[in-house]
Design a protein around this motif. Structure first.
Motif, PDB file in Angstrom:
ATOM      1  N   ARG A   1       0.854  -1.193   0.000  1.00 23.42           N
ATOM      2  CA  ARG A   1       0.000   0.000   0.000  1.00 23.42           C
ATOM      3  C   ARG A   1       0.889   1.243   0.000  1.00 23.42           C
ATOM      4  N   TYR A   2       0.545   2.174  -0.876  1.00 19.57           N
ATOM      5  CA  TYR A   2       1.313   3.403  -1.042  1.00 19.57           C
ATOM      6  C   TYR A   2       0.389   4.603  -0.989  1.00 19.57           C
ATOM      7  N   GLU A   3       0.985   5.751  -0.664  1.00 19.54           N
ATOM      8  CA  GLU A   3       0.300   7.034  -0.758  1.00 19.54           C
ATOM      9  C   GLU A   3       1.010   7.849  -1.832  1.00 19.54           C
ATOM     10  N   LEU A   4       0.256   8.328  -2.792  1.00 18.24           N
ATOM     11  CA  LEU A   4       0.756   9.265  -3.794  1.00 18.24           C
ATOM     12  C   LEU A   4       0.350  10.637  -3.273  1.00 18.24           C
ATOM     13  N   LEU A   5       1.314  11.415  -2.826  1.00 20.29           N
ATOM     14  CA  LEU A   5       1.025  12.674  -2.138  1.00 20.29           C
ATOM     15  C   LEU A   5       1.139  13.866  -3.080  1.00 20.29           C
ATOM     16  N   GLY A   6       0.209  14.806  -2.937  1.00 21.13           N
ATOM     17  CA  GLY A   6       0.244  16.033  -3.723  1.00 21.13           C
ATOM     18  C   GLY A   6       0.084  15.783  -5.210  1.00 21.13           C
ATOM     19  N   CYS A   7      -0.951  15.048  -5.574  1.00 18.93           N
ATOM     20  CA  CYS A   7      -1.153  14.654  -6.981  1.00 18.93           C
ATOM     21  C   CYS A   7      -2.042  15.634  -7.739  1.00 18.93           C
TER      22      CYS A   7
ATOM     23  N   ASP B   1      -8.353   5.039  -1.960  1.00 20.02           N
ATOM     24  CA  ASP B   1      -8.896   6.170  -1.225  1.00 20.02           C
ATOM     25  C   ASP B   1      -8.342   7.451  -1.828  1.00 20.02           C
ATOM     26  N   VAL B   2      -9.124   8.514  -1.746  1.00 18.25           N
ATOM     27  CA  VAL B   2      -8.725   9.818  -2.279  1.00 18.25           C
ATOM     28  C   VAL B   2      -9.170  10.883  -1.283  1.00 18.25           C
ATOM     29  N   ARG B   3      -8.272  11.823  -1.008  1.00 20.97           N
ATOM     30  CA  ARG B   3      -8.618  12.936  -0.123  1.00 20.97           C
ATOM     31  C   ARG B   3      -7.850  14.172  -0.571  1.00 20.97           C
ATOM     32  N   PRO B   4      -8.296  15.345  -0.144  1.00 20.31           N
ATOM     33  CA  PRO B   4      -7.555  16.567  -0.498  1.00 20.31           C
ATOM     34  C   PRO B   4      -6.129  16.492   0.039  1.00 20.31           C
ATOM     35  N   GLY B   5      -5.191  17.064  -0.711  1.00 19.97           N
ATOM     36  CA  GLY B   5      -3.791  17.046  -0.305  1.00 19.97           C
ATOM     37  C   GLY B   5      -3.580  17.743   1.026  1.00 19.97           C
ATOM     38  N   ALA B   6      -2.756  17.154   1.869  1.00 22.98           N
ATOM     39  CA  ALA B   6      -2.491  17.734   3.192  1.00 22.98           C
ATOM     40  C   ALA B   6      -1.759  19.064   3.071  1.00 22.98           C
ATOM     41  N   GLY B   7      -0.846  19.173   2.120  1.00 20.34           N
ATOM     42  CA  GLY B   7      -0.075  20.395   1.961  1.00 20.34           C
ATOM     43  C   GLY B   7      -0.743  21.429   1.082  1.00 20.34           C
ATOM     44  N   ASP B   8      -1.599  20.989   0.168  1.00 21.23           N
ATOM     45  CA  ASP B   8      -2.256  21.877  -0.791  1.00 21.23           C
ATOM     46  C   ASP B   8      -3.605  21.259  -1.144  1.00 21.23           C
ATOM     47  N   PRO B   9      -4.716  21.844  -0.673  1.00 26.20           N
ATOM     48  CA  PRO B   9      -6.035  21.246  -0.909  1.00 26.20           C
ATOM     49  C   PRO B   9      -6.460  21.246  -2.387  1.00 26.20           C
TER      50      PRO B   9
ATOM     51  N   GLY C   1       3.835  14.793  -5.776  1.00 25.09           N
ATOM     52  CA  GLY C   1       4.982  15.333  -5.069  1.00 25.09           C
ATOM     53  C   GLY C   1       5.855  14.273  -4.423  1.00 25.09           C
ATOM     54  N   ASP C   2       5.236  13.163  -3.983  1.00 22.85           N
ATOM     55  CA  ASP C   2       6.012  12.114  -3.321  1.00 22.85           C
ATOM     56  C   ASP C   2       5.224  10.814  -3.336  1.00 22.85           C
ATOM     57  N   VAL C   3       5.935   9.707  -3.138  1.00 17.73           N
ATOM     58  CA  VAL C   3       5.341   8.379  -3.017  1.00 17.73           C
ATOM     59  C   VAL C   3       5.904   7.773  -1.745  1.00 17.73           C
TER      60      VAL C   3
END
Length: 172
Positions: free
Chosen positions: A42-48, A100-108, A156-158
């Motif tokens: 399981r991975y998180e693709l952050l800031g997509c 799962d999908v949610r607004p970016g923590a650093g940039d909504p 932005g990151d994985v």
């Protein structure tokens, strides 16, 4: 009545000088087993900023709870935001499912996307690849594509979520 031996079970010797006979058999049933399935990670693709098929899978996951995506390829971006053209920099995650999908923590305005998949080291052209893609210093992140280089956007990151888990055993 004498039955003829049909099978020899061989094993390597301790001295690595060849093989030794471990058993002689008349019959051999159910001897070979299917290999254990690879572990799904399981991975998180952050800031997509998803595009194309990834944007469609995100919409489907929001509606249905999850969505199949297929092979995900990440290419690190240089400090100017250009993707690497070195094929050995690519990182592959196969049989991806958007969970799962949610607004970016650093940039909504961006999204954080939870996915699950299999590390695809054979597509990487070498025997193993790292658990997460490598990001060069000053890199803004990764370009996301499929096997055919269709753009799926950027992130932005994985990150790997939790410990590596073995695949669940299938019921007989």
């Amino acid at each position: 009545m004498s039955r003829q031996l049909k099978y020899r079970l061989l094993g390597e010797t301790d001295e690595d000088q060849g093989y030794e006979v471990l058993a002689l058999c008349h019959e051999a049933e159910d001897y070979f087993l299917d290999p254990r399935p690879a572990a799904r990670e399981r991975y998180e693709l952050l800031g997509c900023a998803p595009e194309g098929r990834l944007r469609e899978a995100v919409a489907q996951a929001r509606k249905d709870g999850s969505a199949p995506l297929g092979l995900l390829v990440t290419l690190p971006l240089d400090r100017h935001g250009e993707p690497s053209d070195d094929p050995f920099d690519a990182w592959y995650l196969g049989d991806v499912q958007v969970l799962d999908v949610r607004p970016g923590a650093g940039d909504p305005t961006l999204l954080d996307i939870a996915v699950e998949g299999l590390l695809e080291c054979w597509d990487a052209g070498h025997e193993a690849q790292s658990d997460i893609p490598e990001k060069p210093p000053l890199s803004p992140g990764f370009r996301l594509t499929d096997r055919d280089d269709e753009s799926w956007g950027t992130c932005g990151d994985v990150i790997l979520v939790g410990e590596k888990q073995p695949a669940p055993e299938e019921a007989p």
